[in-house]
Design a protein around this motif. Structure first.
Motif, PDB file in Angstrom:
ATOM      1  N   GLN A 183      21.414 -14.377  40.882  1.00 19.77           N
ATOM      2  CA  GLN A 183      20.660 -13.354  40.153  1.00 19.77           C
ATOM      3  C   GLN A 183      19.561 -13.992  39.317  1.00 19.77           C
ATOM      4  O   GLN A 183      18.432 -13.483  39.275  1.00 19.77           O
ATOM      5  CB  GLN A 183      21.607 -12.552  39.268  1.00 19.77           C
ATOM      6  CG  GLN A 183      22.540 -11.638  40.038  1.00 19.77           C
ATOM      7  CD  GLN A 183      23.651 -11.068  39.188  1.00 19.77           C
ATOM      8  OE1 GLN A 183      23.781 -11.394  38.012  1.00 19.77           O
ATOM      9  NE2 GLN A 183      24.476 -10.209  39.784  1.00 19.77           N
TER      10      GLN A 183
ATOM     11  N   ILE B 118      10.937 -13.503  41.496  1.00 23.49           N
ATOM     12  CA  ILE B 118      10.110 -12.298  41.375  1.00 23.49           C
ATOM     13  C   ILE B 118       9.064 -12.478  40.279  1.00 23.49           C
ATOM     14  O   ILE B 118       7.894 -12.116  40.444  1.00 23.49           O
ATOM     15  CB  ILE B 118      10.996 -11.067  41.078  1.00 23.49           C
ATOM     16  CG1 ILE B 118      11.908 -10.773  42.269  1.00 23.49           C
ATOM     17  CG2 ILE B 118      10.140  -9.843  40.760  1.00 23.49           C
ATOM     18  CD1 ILE B 118      12.976  -9.737  41.985  1.00 23.49           C
TER      19      ILE B 118
ATOM     20  N   GLU C 176      18.782  -4.611  38.101  1.00 25.24           N
ATOM     21  CA  GLU C 176      18.313  -3.331  37.575  1.00 25.24           C
ATOM     22  C   GLU C 176      19.350  -2.733  36.621  1.00 25.24           C
ATOM     23  O   GLU C 176      18.997  -2.231  35.547  1.00 25.24           O
ATOM     24  CB  GLU C 176      18.035  -2.376  38.734  1.00 25.24           C
ATOM     25  CG  GLU C 176      17.336  -1.090  38.320  1.00 25.24           C
ATOM     26  CD  GLU C 176      16.969  -0.245  39.514  1.00 25.24           C
ATOM     27  OE1 GLU C 176      16.029   0.562  39.397  1.00 25.24           O
ATOM     28  OE2 GLU C 176      17.616  -0.382  40.582  1.00 25.24           O
TER      29      GLU C 176
ATOM     30  N   SER D  75       4.889  -7.917  44.195  1.00 31.33           N
ATOM     31  CA  SER D  75       6.288  -8.331  44.272  1.00 31.33           C
ATOM     32  C   SER D  75       6.612  -8.795  45.686  1.00 31.33           C
ATOM     33  O   SER D  75       6.051  -8.291  46.662  1.00 31.33           O
ATOM     34  CB  SER D  75       7.214  -7.183  43.851  1.00 31.33           C
ATOM     35  OG  SER D  75       7.001  -6.061  44.670  1.00 31.33           O
TER      36      SER D  75
ATOM     37  N   LEU E  89       8.260  -3.789  41.922  1.00 28.22           N
ATOM     38  CA  LEU E  89       9.255  -4.141  40.914  1.00 28.22           C
ATOM     39  C   LEU E  89       8.550  -4.541  39.637  1.00 28.22           C
ATOM     40  O   LEU E  89       7.471  -5.134  39.666  1.00 28.22           O
ATOM     41  CB  LEU E  89      10.136  -5.297  41.399  1.00 28.22           C
ATOM     42  CG  LEU E  89      10.954  -5.063  42.678  1.00 28.22           C
ATOM     43  CD1 LEU E  89      11.609  -6.356  43.120  1.00 28.22           C
ATOM     44  CD2 LEU E  89      11.989  -3.978  42.470  1.00 28.22           C
TER      45      LEU E  89
ATOM     46  N   ARG F 226      12.616  -0.677  39.233  1.00 24.08           N
ATOM     47  CA  ARG F 226      11.883  -0.250  40.426  1.00 24.08           C
ATOM     48  C   ARG F 226      10.919   0.851  40.027  1.00 24.08           C
ATOM     49  O   ARG F 226      11.302   1.786  39.328  1.00 24.08           O
ATOM     50  CB  ARG F 226      12.844   0.282  41.495  1.00 24.08           C
ATOM     51  CG  ARG F 226      13.865  -0.741  41.948  1.00 24.08           C
ATOM     52  CD  ARG F 226      14.689  -0.179  43.088  1.00 24.08           C
ATOM     53  NE  ARG F 226      16.066  -0.632  43.031  1.00 24.08           N
ATOM     54  CZ  ARG F 226      16.770  -1.017  44.079  1.00 24.08           C
ATOM     55  NH1 ARG F 226      16.216  -1.011  45.262  1.00 24.08           N
ATOM     56  NH2 ARG F 226      18.013  -1.402  43.948  1.00 24.08           N
TER      57      ARG F 226
ATOM     58  N   HIS G  18      19.534  -6.576  48.337  1.00 27.02           N
ATOM     59  CA  HIS G  18      19.701  -5.251  47.730  1.00 27.02           C
ATOM     60  C   HIS G  18      20.747  -5.289  46.624  1.00 27.02           C
ATOM     61  O   HIS G  18      20.564  -4.686  45.565  1.00 27.02           O
ATOM     62  CB  HIS G  18      20.105  -4.226  48.799  1.00 27.02           C
ATOM     63  CG  HIS G  18      18.963  -3.744  49.642  1.00 27.02           C
ATOM     64  ND1 HIS G  18      18.077  -2.782  49.217  1.00 27.02           N
ATOM     65  CD2 HIS G  18      18.559  -4.111  50.887  1.00 27.02           C
ATOM     66  CE1 HIS G  18      17.186  -2.565  50.165  1.00 27.02           C
ATOM     67  NE2 HIS G  18      17.450  -3.359  51.191  1.00 27.02           N
TER      68      HIS G  18
ATOM     69  N   ILE H 292      19.225  -7.088  43.592  1.00 26.88           N
ATOM     70  CA  ILE H 292      18.238  -6.228  42.934  1.00 26.88           C
ATOM     71  C   ILE H 292      18.941  -5.150  42.113  1.00 26.88           C
ATOM     72  O   ILE H 292      18.588  -4.875  40.958  1.00 26.88           O
ATOM     73  CB  ILE H 292      17.301  -5.584  43.971  1.00 26.88           C
ATOM     74  CG1 ILE H 292      16.372  -6.637  44.582  1.00 26.88           C
ATOM     75  CG2 ILE H 292      16.470  -4.459  43.340  1.00 26.88           C
ATOM     76  CD1 ILE H 292      15.331  -7.179  43.655  1.00 26.88           C
ATOM     77  N   SER H 293      19.953  -4.536  42.709  1.00 28.76           N
ATOM     78  CA  SER H 293      20.686  -3.477  41.999  1.00 28.76           C
ATOM     79  C   SER H 293      21.365  -4.024  40.757  1.00 28.76           C
ATOM     80  O   SER H 293      21.386  -3.378  39.698  1.00 28.76           O
ATOM     81  CB  SER H 293      21.724  -2.847  42.937  1.00 28.76           C
ATOM     82  OG  SER H 293      21.097  -2.197  44.017  1.00 28.76           O
TER      83      SER H 293
ATOM     84  N   PHE I 291      11.573  -7.960  50.689  1.00 31.28           N
ATOM     85  CA  PHE I 291      12.992  -8.280  50.786  1.00 31.28           C
ATOM     86  C   PHE I 291      13.219  -9.441  51.741  1.00 31.28           C
ATOM     87  O   PHE I 291      14.116 -10.258  51.534  1.00 31.28           O
ATOM     88  CB  PHE I 291      13.782  -7.042  51.220  1.00 31.28           C
ATOM     89  CG  PHE I 291      14.072  -6.091  50.098  1.00 31.28           C
ATOM     90  CD1 PHE I 291      15.262  -6.171  49.400  1.00 31.28           C
ATOM     91  CD2 PHE I 291      13.151  -5.139  49.715  1.00 31.28           C
ATOM     92  CE1 PHE I 291      15.536  -5.304  48.349  1.00 31.28           C
ATOM     93  CE2 PHE I 291      13.410  -4.272  48.669  1.00 31.28           C
ATOM     94  CZ  PHE I 291      14.605  -4.352  47.975  1.00 31.28           C
TER      95      PHE I 291
END
Length: 231
Positions: A6, A13, A49, A23, A64, A56, A42, A45-46, A26
């Motif tokens: 992470q 990014i 976030e 950005s 992003l 997003r 994914h 990213i989640s 993927f």
């Protein structure tokens, strides 16, 4: 607390936004972090976030925004450098202070039909959208109209162009506006006011100015940009 992957993704990014304003895709994130599938991206990213590190942006593909950095950030995967202290690590370039950075991507603008650049015709209708590079837009709310006619060609506005319009009901003399005439028809013209009247001037010597009483004309927006498709 973020996991190592992470933290790597967050920094990757951030650096990409600093370097290009766009950005990463993927696929690029998957390759940079040596992941086996995009589903892993994914999930990362989640997680970022949910923890408030990124956001997003709605109506923008691949967009992003970095909100904050992890205190224990590690370097993002990048090409090897002579400054590397390890084969796969580049010293972290920390943004100080961290600024909110928005990707220069695509915005889906409402497309409200055709607007006359000649004789006024009906406008501000239709439910489709037009993808527009975000770099063409400034602050505020925007919509798009397809230009019909040739009365603004001397201003570089041609039949079939898409006028990108910032919503506003005020404008200065000499600005190109979307003017709604008698609450029925709209036209794209230069705005001028004189002696209690409103004059809508074309940018083509073959057309005459249109003059109306002040109460008959409402400004619906100001021209912010143009988009042209070549066939």
């Amino acid at each position: 607390m973020l996991t190592a992957k992470q933290r790597e993704l967050l920094h990757f990014i951030t650096v990409r936004l600093e370097d290009s304003g766009i950005s990463p895709s993927f696929e690029e994130m998957k390759e940079a972090l040596d992941l086996k599938s995009k589903s892993g991206v994914h999930r990362l990213i989640s997680a970022l976030e949910e923890r408030g590190f990124i956001r997003r942006l709605p109506n923008r593909a691949r967009a992003l925004e970095v909100i904050r950095q992890a205190e224990d950030s590690v370097a993002a995967p990048r090409a090897k450098s002579s400054e590397s202290t390890h084969d796969n690590v580049v010293p972290l370039r920390r943004p100080t202070p961290v600024q909110r950075q928005i990707a220069n991507d695509v915005v889906e603008l409402p497309l409200h039909g055709r607007i006359a650049a000649g004789v006024p015709i009906e406008a501000l209708e239709g439910q489709s959208t037009l993808p527009v590079p975000a770099a063409l837009l400034g602050p505020g709310e925007h919509y798009a109209l397809e230009v019909s006619g040739d009365s603004m060609i001397e201003a570089g506005i041609f039949d079939g162009d898409f006028a990108l319009v910032r919503k506003t009901d005020v404008a200065r003399d000499g600005e190109i506006v979307v003017a709604l005439v008698r609450d029925e028809e709209a036209t794209l013209k230069y705005l001028h006011r004189e002696n209690g009247m409103v004059r809508l001037d074309p940018a083509n010597g073959a057309y005459e100015p249109q003059v109306y009483r002040a109460g008959e004309v409402k400004v619906q927006g100001k021209l912010a940009g143009l988009l042209r498709r070549y066939h």
